[in-house]
Design a protein around this motif. Structure first.
Motif, PDB file in Angstrom:
ATOM      1  N   SER A 224      25.674  31.134  94.984  1.00 15.18           N
ATOM      2  CA  SER A 224      26.241  29.864  95.182  1.00 15.18           C
ATOM      3  C   SER A 224      26.558  29.249  93.776  1.00 15.18           C
ATOM      4  O   SER A 224      25.753  29.273  92.848  1.00 15.18           O
ATOM      5  CB  SER A 224      25.250  28.739  95.932  1.00 15.18           C
ATOM      6  OG  SER A 224      25.773  27.616  95.770  1.00 15.18           O
ATOM      7  N   ALA A 244      35.091  29.570  90.803  1.00 19.02           N
ATOM      8  CA  ALA A 244      35.616  29.279  92.101  1.00 19.02           C
ATOM      9  C   ALA A 244      37.028  29.825  92.371  1.00 19.02           C
ATOM     10  O   ALA A 244      37.402  30.033  93.685  1.00 19.02           O
ATOM     11  CB  ALA A 244      35.573  27.751  92.179  1.00 19.02           C
ATOM     12  N   GLN A 249      36.340  30.205  96.254  1.00 18.59           N
ATOM     13  CA  GLN A 249      34.918  29.688  96.779  1.00 18.59           C
ATOM     14  C   GLN A 249      35.482  28.529  97.421  1.00 18.59           C
ATOM     15  O   GLN A 249      35.342  27.293  97.356  1.00 18.59           O
ATOM     16  CB  GLN A 249      34.364  29.230  95.688  1.00 18.59           C
ATOM     17  CG  GLN A 249      33.433  30.468  95.020  1.00 18.59           C
ATOM     18  CD  GLN A 249      32.527  31.181  96.022  1.00 18.59           C
ATOM     19  OE1 GLN A 249      31.295  30.778  96.307  1.00 18.59           O
ATOM     20  NE2 GLN A 249      33.082  32.510  96.361  1.00 18.59           N
TER      21      GLN A 249
END
Length: 367
Positions: A224, A244, A249
């Motif tokens: 994460s 990301a 993401q």
């Protein structure tokens, strides 16, 4: 002798400025002679040193290769290997020889893989070289610390990560960079957990290097990045935005929309581009509602986003900006209008004879 005395007498009778010039010339000649002698000595010394280095390097290469081929199929060290280990151990107390041994091991590590690479890694530990690398981490000199971390990276020593992490916020960029590359090279995406605690900036160049290393490793587990997007360290946020994008993401869309209000305008603009790249349409409504409060740079970025995510429901908003005073916004608005409704575009293309507007219309029509 008479000539010498004549020269001295003339020198003493000459004006002070002449005496000073002669003294200066003689001093320069003296230094040139000294430097010439020193350079000849230095060249001879370096040649002898290079010959000795090449000789020792060949000896070490032979010993290491013999070590690699002297093992059996088990992990046990054979008597021949133990003899080689002891021989190499006796040579590492001298810095000159130790550095040659390390460079020899590194050179061979690039040429082998698999079990032999693991065997070479064990040799690095068994000869005591690991202890010297670890001792460098405690040095007061930043360049020695960085060298120690690089050695641990190149020999894939994972067991000492906590000792390396101590330098996470070291004042020298070179040390921090070496530490970061150590973690990412050895632990891949999971090695990025240093981002949780780093307070010093990560340079753009370091970010590029980390991303290059990460992309060398496929099929890795992507952890994460939510916490990094909320970091008070702006360089961490920039890096998280790059992650990301590279790793698509989409799951962090809530965190991305939340930092549309970030105090750093560059971060806000990068987020808009990322939201566009990830096709997060929800963000479009948020930005439309506060369009007038955005800076000009953000407004331009938003219209670039609109070019990628336009819908029929966007037409009224687009129509409001076909005469915008900013060229980029005006261009995007007319381009989107043409894509949404060609008939509507044709009706409004003669809205004004303002030269810039006319040029934009003609360009859009021809492309």
């Amino acid at each position: 002798m008479l000539e010498y005395n004549y020269f001295i007498e003339n020198f003493e009778k000459s004006p002070l400025i002449i005496q000073v010039v002669w003294a200066f010339i003689m001093t320069i000649i003296f230094f040139i002679i000294i430097i010439t002698i020193y350079l000849k000595y230095l060249r001879s010394f370096l040649r002898a040193n290079e010959k000795l280095k090449n000789k020792i390097e060949k000896e070490y290469e032979t010993l290491v290769i013999n070590y690699l081929y002297a093992g059996d199929e088990t992990d046990k060290i054979s008597s021949e290997q133990q003899s080689i280990i002891e021989q190499l151990k006796s040579n590492i107390f001298e810095t000159f020889r130790r550095n040659i041994l390390i460079s020899t091991l590194l050179k061979l590590s690039y040429e082998i893989s698999g079990e032999m690479a693991e065997s070479l890694h064990r040799l690095y530990i068994q000869t005591g070289l690991l202890d010297y690398s670890l001792s460098k981490l405690k040095s007061r000199k930043w360049n020695i610390i960085a060298d120690g971390i690089r050695e641990l990276t190149l020999f894939h020593v994972k067991e000492v990560q906590e000792q390396v992490k101590i330098h996470i916020n070291h004042p020298k960029t070179e040390v921090r960079s070496a530490m970061q590359l150590y973690l990412v090279n050895l632990f891949h995406f999971e090695g990025l957990d240093f981002l949780n605690n780093i307070t010093t900036p990560i340079s753009e160049w370091d970010q590029i290097q980390l991303l290059e290393v990460l992309q060398l490793h496929t099929n890795q587990r992507v952890t994460s990045i939510n916490l990094w997007l909320k970091s008070s360290n702006e360089s961490v946020v920039f890096f998280a935005l790059k992650l990301a994008k590279i790793y698509n993401q989409y799951g962090v869309k809530d965190e991305l929309t939340a930092i549309l209000d970030h105090k750093n305008i560059k971060i806000r603009i990068d987020v808009i581009h990322l939201l566009s790249y990830l096709n997060i349409i929800d963000a479009k409504t948020i930005l439309k509602n506060k369009f007038k409060k955005l800076t000009l740079e953000e407004q331009i970025a938003f219209f670039e986003m609109m070019e990628n995510l336009y819908e029929m429901t966007d037409k009224p908003f687009v129509m409001e900006h076909i005469l915008n005073t900013n060229f980029e916004i005006k261009f995007s608005a007319l381009k989107i209008l043409r894509n949404l409704n060609i008939e509507e575009f044709n009706r409004f293309k003669n809205l004004t004879v303002e030269p810039e507007f006319v040029r934009i219309v003609k360009y859009i029509e021809s492309n």
